[in-house]
Design a protein around this motif. Structure first.
Motif, PDB file in Angstrom:
ATOM      1  N   UNK A 629       0.838  -1.198   0.000  1.00 51.29           N
ATOM      2  CA  UNK A 629       0.000   0.000   0.000  1.00 51.29           C
ATOM      3  C   UNK A 629       0.875   1.251   0.000  1.00 51.29           C
ATOM      4  N   UNK A 630       1.937   1.233   0.804  1.00 49.97           N
ATOM      5  CA  UNK A 630       2.832   2.393   0.840  1.00 49.97           C
ATOM      6  C   UNK A 630       3.483   2.617  -0.514  1.00 49.97           C
ATOM      7  N   UNK A 631       3.964   1.532  -1.127  1.00 48.49           N
ATOM      8  CA  UNK A 631       4.587   1.657  -2.448  1.00 48.49           C
ATOM      9  C   UNK A 631       3.588   2.145  -3.487  1.00 48.49           C
ATOM     10  N   UNK A 632       2.358   1.613  -3.424  1.00 44.26           N
ATOM     11  CA  UNK A 632       1.329   2.046  -4.365  1.00 44.26           C
ATOM     12  C   UNK A 632       1.007   3.522  -4.176  1.00 44.26           C
ATOM     13  N   UNK A 633       0.912   3.936  -2.925  1.00 45.99           N
ATOM     14  CA  UNK A 633       0.612   5.345  -2.658  1.00 45.99           C
ATOM     15  C   UNK A 633       1.736   6.249  -3.140  1.00 45.99           C
ATOM     16  N   UNK A 634       2.981   5.822  -2.933  1.00 45.42           N
ATOM     17  CA  UNK A 634       4.113   6.617  -3.435  1.00 45.42           C
ATOM     18  C   UNK A 634       4.084   6.699  -4.953  1.00 45.42           C
ATOM     19  N   UNK A 635       3.789   5.562  -5.589  1.00 37.93           N
ATOM     20  CA  UNK A 635       3.765   5.544  -7.051  1.00 37.93           C
ATOM     21  C   UNK A 635       2.688   6.437  -7.626  1.00 37.93           C
ATOM     22  N   UNK A 636       1.477   6.270  -7.144  1.00 39.06           N
ATOM     23  CA  UNK A 636       0.388   7.079  -7.689  1.00 39.06           C
ATOM     24  C   UNK A 636       0.523   8.533  -7.231  1.00 39.06           C
ATOM     25  N   UNK A 637       1.154   8.729  -6.049  1.00 40.65           N
ATOM     26  CA  UNK A 637       1.413  10.104  -5.614  1.00 40.65           C
ATOM     27  C   UNK A 637       2.313  10.840  -6.594  1.00 40.65           C
ATOM     28  N   UNK A 638       3.294  10.124  -7.137  1.00 41.22           N
ATOM     29  CA  UNK A 638       4.165  10.711  -8.166  1.00 41.22           C
ATOM     30  C   UNK A 638       3.348  11.123  -9.383  1.00 41.22           C
ATOM     31  N   UNK A 639       2.385  10.275  -9.763  1.00 39.48           N
ATOM     32  CA  UNK A 639       1.539  10.591 -10.914  1.00 39.48           C
ATOM     33  C   UNK A 639       0.736  11.869 -10.655  1.00 39.48           C
ATOM     34  N   UNK A 640       0.109  11.940  -9.496  1.00 36.88           N
ATOM     35  CA  UNK A 640      -0.702  13.114  -9.193  1.00 36.88           C
ATOM     36  C   UNK A 640       0.151  14.371  -9.057  1.00 36.88           C
ATOM     37  N   UNK A 641       1.310  14.249  -8.422  1.00 38.82           N
ATOM     38  CA  UNK A 641       2.180  15.414  -8.285  1.00 38.82           C
ATOM     39  C   UNK A 641       2.698  15.868  -9.641  1.00 38.82           C
ATOM     40  N   UNK A 642       2.769  14.943 -10.605  1.00 48.98           N
ATOM     41  CA  UNK A 642       3.186  15.333 -11.948  1.00 48.98           C
ATOM     42  C   UNK A 642       2.259  16.357 -12.557  1.00 48.98           C
ATOM     43  N   UNK A 643       0.994  16.338 -12.155  1.00 48.78           N
ATOM     44  CA  UNK A 643       0.042  17.285 -12.715  1.00 48.78           C
ATOM     45  C   UNK A 643       0.177  18.676 -12.112  1.00 48.78           C
ATOM     46  N   UNK A 644       0.978  18.810 -11.071  1.00 48.33           N
ATOM     47  CA  UNK A 644       1.281  20.139 -10.571  1.00 48.33           C
ATOM     48  C   UNK A 644       2.234  20.878 -11.500  1.00 48.33           C
ATOM     49  N   UNK A 645       2.878  20.149 -12.410  1.00 48.75           N
ATOM     50  CA  UNK A 645       3.788  20.786 -13.352  1.00 48.75           C
ATOM     51  C   UNK A 645       3.035  21.549 -14.429  1.00 48.75           C
ATOM     52  N   UNK A 646       1.761  21.244 -14.630  1.00 50.40           N
ATOM     53  CA  UNK A 646       0.964  21.936 -15.633  1.00 50.40           C
ATOM     54  C   UNK A 646       0.583  23.334 -15.190  1.00 50.40           C
ATOM     55  N   UNK A 647      -0.131  24.030 -16.056  1.00 50.33           N
ATOM     56  CA  UNK A 647      -0.483  25.419 -15.782  1.00 50.33           C
ATOM     57  C   UNK A 647      -1.971  25.642 -15.526  1.00 50.33           C
ATOM     58  N   UNK A 648      -2.816  24.673 -15.841  1.00 48.03           N
ATOM     59  CA  UNK A 648      -4.252  24.847 -15.650  1.00 48.03           C
ATOM     60  C   UNK A 648      -4.584  24.620 -14.181  1.00 48.03           C
ATOM     61  N   UNK A 649      -5.169  25.620 -13.544  1.00 45.82           N
ATOM     62  CA  UNK A 649      -5.372  25.552 -12.103  1.00 45.82           C
ATOM     63  C   UNK A 649      -6.302  24.405 -11.720  1.00 45.82           C
ATOM     64  N   UNK A 650      -7.349  24.156 -12.514  1.00 44.23           N
ATOM     65  CA  UNK A 650      -8.275  23.073 -12.182  1.00 44.23           C
ATOM     66  C   UNK A 650      -7.564  21.724 -12.166  1.00 44.23           C
ATOM     67  N   UNK A 651      -6.593  21.530 -13.064  1.00 51.06           N
ATOM     68  CA  UNK A 651      -5.816  20.284 -13.080  1.00 51.06           C
ATOM     69  C   UNK A 651      -4.886  20.230 -11.874  1.00 51.06           C
ATOM     70  N   UNK A 652      -4.277  21.358 -11.545  1.00 49.60           N
ATOM     71  CA  UNK A 652      -3.435  21.422 -10.346  1.00 49.60           C
ATOM     72  C   UNK A 652      -4.239  21.067  -9.104  1.00 49.60           C
ATOM     73  N   UNK A 653      -5.479  21.560  -9.029  1.00 51.79           N
ATOM     74  CA  UNK A 653      -6.324  21.266  -7.873  1.00 51.79           C
ATOM     75  C   UNK A 653      -6.482  19.762  -7.677  1.00 51.79           C
ATOM     76  N   UNK A 654      -6.788  19.063  -8.769  1.00 54.22           N
ATOM     77  CA  UNK A 654      -6.992  17.621  -8.675  1.00 54.22           C
ATOM     78  C   UNK A 654      -5.697  16.914  -8.284  1.00 54.22           C
TER      79      UNK A 654
END
Length: 703
Positions: A629-654
């Motif tokens: 579970x910890x590894x899965x959370x770290x992995x998917x956390x990387x995916x979600x944090x990747x969307x902070x690199x974008x510029x659309x605020x609604x995507x950053x929110x998610x």
């Protein structure tokens, strides 16, 4: 068991399975690109919403085509060279096929000078009823002509151009977030699983899931509209779920092989799928139920996202049950063995020991803390439709909107549009004018007899609380003729009211199947209720943190955006589905293992106290499934944090909210609250009425 047989069958037919997936993946890469040319701009409201009825009636009374707006600034508006340039460009635009009218300061009525006396407004109206592709070509030609004006500042935008900017930015952000996240994810998984081959299996499953999902959506686009924002949903869910499921199956395979080195790989995969595969199937069905809950809101945009999410869940679950065991069967000799010893218990097991030592204080403290985090959302959230303000600060559409609002509208809100079914009398006009929050009321000229269109300018912002109160107040009036209310504030009121009215149905659609699935997994009625309550706490706490960062702007500079003072109105609904679905994933992962340990060593002694067999089962289950579970959370956390690199605020929110939700869920909720609650409940954790217990034992356990 069906899933056990599937594991054995996939192992024997590994190359056939991989060949089919490879063909589908290549087809997704080649043909899935066509989807981006077919994506539709999906409205957030149903056609029968009151504000949409008002818009259609207004279009009948005062037909108007799409508009392109430009602000020309930075020079004296009466500089002769500028006058000649603007006049020539306006004439060229009038000659473009598809342009109806051009209004500027010099050659047509309606031109306006900005408050700085160094800027003017140009408004271009296009023909009504242009097909989307033709309209976009005309808009591009008009925008290109306007940008040829020789002035220090030329800003071009409009409603349709802003929508296109949103869509283009959403796709670009998805591509950036996905590409960066996958590279980082491969390195992280290789480290966690002890080798590149093992780490590549979840990444390969994720890539295949996204490609095949895009292929499926391309096919669906021939039958129905597919929203441009579905791409973001596909990326987030597809990668996240595929990685989760692959990690669970790889980890369980390593355990099975460690326990029996001499068993054939087909037998090991059969055992793996009988446990982890069953868990993946139930988790996928639970997330699918969450997607069904999203569609229950019945709004077009949410329905489009539910469609994309449902396809992603189906494909990710299929990948977990087929392509992942096939890849293991091929590469099993290069997958490192599970480590026999560790320096100590994992994070979740250590947290569980703390929680079980003092379960009541821990449960109370965690619940109070999560509710404290939720307070900003519960008492101060401001939900609005994303407009140009939610685009990056450098986006032309956003700069245009802010300039028009500041220099040409005096900072006042856009009018609320009131369409009446008769000529309103003086009493009605006076009553509207006297409403709290109304600055002025203006009747539009040249409206056919027997109807009227009123522009009601409210205090505050265009769709702020004051504007929404005025909308409700006008709708609450009871004149002797029909009254329709439209405009941005009315659209927001309609959306919020629609979501609120259908939320109980969506909740039922999500909770009932999830409760049934957890009953199938555990044979308990208490466990599903507890899981649903914990997921609700995770969601509320996440939304509270989201308000602090994105609405109040705490840390916005660090995350690379400028807060616009609100949260996108669709974000809480999407998070309800995403957080609930992924939290249920981890709940299923943990509960399945805890239940295995509980059945392997039936509880003895006094329940509800530290050190009982029940507590030991919880700790053992967390110790064995916690690292996954910890590894899965770290992995998917990387995916979600990747969307902070974008510029659309609604995507950053998610992206930001999902990372926060994972952090809270995998630490305080699953690590502390879950074991504390299970210690307090003891044997009651597994309670069910005798009739349901016999049904479960007969149909789902074979006992």
């Amino acid at each position: 068991m069906m899933v056990r047989a599937l594991g054995r069958s996939v192992a024997h037919r590994r190359w056939l399975v991989l060949g089919v997936w490879l063909i589908l993946t290549i087809a997704g890469v080649v043909l899935g690109g066509q989807l981006f040319d077919r994506l539709a701009t999906t409205g957030s409201l149903r056609p029968d919403a009151p504000s949409q009825l008002a818009d259609r009636r207004l279009d009948q009374l005062q037909p108007e085509g799409p508009t392109v707006v430009a602000v020309v600034g930075g020079r004296d508006v009466y500089d002769q060279a500028l006058v000649d340039d603007v006049t020539a460009v306006a004439a060229a635009i009038r000659a473009i096929d598809g342009v109806t009218e051009v209004e500027d300061l010099y050659s047509a009525p309606g031109g306006r000078i900005g408050a700085d006396n160094r800027s003017s407004l140009i408004r271009v109206e296009l023909d009504r009823g242009l097909p989307d592709d033709r309209r976009e070509r005309v808009e591009d030609a008009v925008a290109a002509a306007l940008h040829r004006i020789d002035a220090p500042q030329v800003l071009v935008g409009g409603e349709k151009l802003a929508e296109r900017a949103f869509a283009d930015q959403a796709v670009a952000d998805a591509a950036l977030g996905e590409s960066v996240a996958l590279v980082v994810l491969l390195g992280l998984l290789a480290l966690l699983l002890g080798g590149v081959t093992a780490g590549a299996i979840p990444v390969a499953a994720a890539l295949g899931t996204v490609a095949v999902t895009l292929l499926g959506l391309t096919g669906l686009s021939a039958l129905t509209e597919v929203s441009e924002f579905a791409v973001n949903v596909v990326t987030l869910l597809g990668i996240g779920l595929a990685v989760d499921y692959a990690l669970l199956i790889v980890a369980r395979f390593r355990e099975e092989r460690e326990a029996d080195h001499d068993a054939p790989v087909a037998e090991l995969l059969a055992r793996t799928m009988a446990t982890a595969g069953r868990t993946v199937l139930i988790a996928g069905l639970a997330v699918g139920a969450a997607m069904a809950g999203l569609s229950a809101f019945a709004e077009p945009l949410l329905g489009a996202m539910a469609l994309g999410g449902a396809v992603a869940v189906l494909v990710a679950t299929g990948a977990g049950l087929t392509v992942v065991p096939a890849l293991i069967a091929v590469a099993h000799r290069r997958i490192p063995a599970a480590r026999r010893s560790r320096p100590g218990p994992g994070l979740l097991a250590r947290l569980a020991a703390v929680a079980q030592a003092r379960p009541a204080p821990v449960a109370l403290a965690v619940t109070a803390g999560l509710l404290g985090l939720a307070l900003p959302f519960l008492v101060a959230v401001n939900l609005e439709n994303s407009d140009a303000r939610a685009l990056p600060a450098a986006a032309e559409a956003r700069q245009l909107r802010e300039t028009v609002q500041r220099d040409f509208s005096g900072g006042q809100a856009d009018p609320i549009v009131v369409v009446t079914g008769a000529d309103p009398d003086r009493d009605f006009l006076d009553a509207v004018n006297r409403l709290d929050g109304v600055l002025r009321v203006e009747a539009r000229p040249d409206i056919a007899a027997g109807a009227a269109v009123l522009d009601v300018t409210p205090e505050g912002e265009t769709a702020g609380p004051a504007s929404r109160d005025v909308v409700r107040a006008i709708r609450a009036m009871d004149p002797p003729f029909p009254v329709l209310v439209g405009g941005a504030a009315a659209e927001l009121v309609d959306y919020r009211d629609s979501v609120a009215s259908r939320f109980p149905l969506a909740l039922l659609v999500v909770l009932l199947p999830t409760a049934v699935l957890l009953f199938v997994l555990t044979g308990s009625l208490v466990v599903p209720l507890k899981a649903l309550l914990m997921n609700a706490l995770t969601l509320l706490a996440t939304l509270g943190v989201l308000v602090v960062v994105f609405q109040w702007g705490v840390g916005d500079a660090l995350l690379g955006f400028d807060s616009w003072g609100a949260i996108d109105v669709t974000t809480p609904v999407l998070l309800f589905v995403f957080v609930f679905g992924l939290s249920m994933d981890y709940e299923v992962f943990l509960l399945a293992r805890i239940r295995e340990e509980s059945l392997a060593a039936p509880a003895a002694g006094t329940t509800g106290t530290t050190g009982t067999a029940g507590d030991r089962a919880v700790r053992a289950g967390l110790a064995k499934s916690g690292p996954v579970v910890t590894a899965a959370a770290l992995g998917i956390g990387v995916v979600f944090l990747g969307f902070l690199l974008g510029d659309l605020i609604a995507v950053k929110e998610i992206g930001f909210a999902m990372a926060v939700a994972l952090l809270l869920d995998v630490t305080v909720v699953r690590g502390l609250l879950l074991p504390a609650a299970m210690s307090l409940l003891g044997d009651w954790n597994w309670w069910a009425p005798p009739t349901l217990r016999r049904l479960h034992d007969r149909w789902f356990t074979g006992r």
